[in-house]
Design a protein around this motif. Structure first.
Motif, PDB file in Angstrom:
ATOM      1  N   PHE A  32       0.797  -1.220   0.000  1.00 37.87           N
ATOM      2  CA  PHE A  32       0.000   0.000   0.000  1.00 37.87           C
ATOM      3  C   PHE A  32       0.838   1.284   0.000  1.00 37.87           C
ATOM      4  N   ALA A  33       2.110   1.180   0.387  1.00 34.72           N
ATOM      5  CA  ALA A  33       2.984   2.363   0.415  1.00 34.72           C
ATOM      6  C   ALA A  33       4.385   1.977  -0.051  1.00 34.72           C
ATOM      7  N   PRO A  34       4.522   1.602  -1.333  1.00 34.77           N
ATOM      8  CA  PRO A  34       5.817   1.096  -1.803  1.00 34.77           C
ATOM      9  C   PRO A  34       6.965   2.106  -1.705  1.00 34.77           C
ATOM     10  N   ARG A  35       6.695   3.359  -1.999  1.00 28.87           N
ATOM     11  CA  ARG A  35       7.772   4.362  -1.965  1.00 28.87           C
ATOM     12  C   ARG A  35       8.189   4.660  -0.525  1.00 28.87           C
ATOM     13  N   PHE A  36       7.221   4.748   0.369  1.00 28.93           N
ATOM     14  CA  PHE A  36       7.521   4.942   1.793  1.00 28.93           C
ATOM     15  C   PHE A  36       8.365   3.775   2.307  1.00 28.93           C
TER      16      PHE A  36
END
Length: 108
Positions: A32-36
């Motif tokens: 759900f938050a790949p870059r984070f």
């Protein structure tokens, strides 16, 4: 004291469920938050949907493994194959980290 409360097989079952929960949660964050997730671990990632696909593909493996471990442990199924799959997946991750280290990577 815990031994008095839980039988050894029940303790193993609960520990196995814990492993499954850990694998699932570890997979859900980058899904759900790949870059984070990547930035949290110091992994370079482009700000593009294409880069997200790669991270989500790998994270789906962890989610599927985790759910399989939990389900087998809760329903009396064979947990061993799921744990072996998890160990092999983590082993290949460790191998790729070793290759990066041998290639000169020294950061996170």
């Amino acid at each position: 004291m815990i031994r008095e409360v839980l039988s050894s097989s029940e303790a193993v079952r609960l520990a196995t469920i814990g492993i499954g929960i850990g694998a699932t949660v570890f997979g859900l964050v980058p899904m759900f938050a790949p870059r984070f997730f990547c930035r949290s671990f110091g992994l370079p990632i482009e700000d593009s949907p294409a880069a997200d696909v790669i991270v989500r593909s790998v994270s789906s493996r962890d989610i599927i493994n985790g759910i399989g471990i939990i389900s087998a442990a809760m329903h009396g199924g064979r947990v061993g194959p799921w744990l072996i799959a998890r160990a092999v997946a983590d082993g290949t991750d460790a191998g790729t980290i070793a290759i990066a280290f041998a290639s000169g990577a020294r950061g996170w």
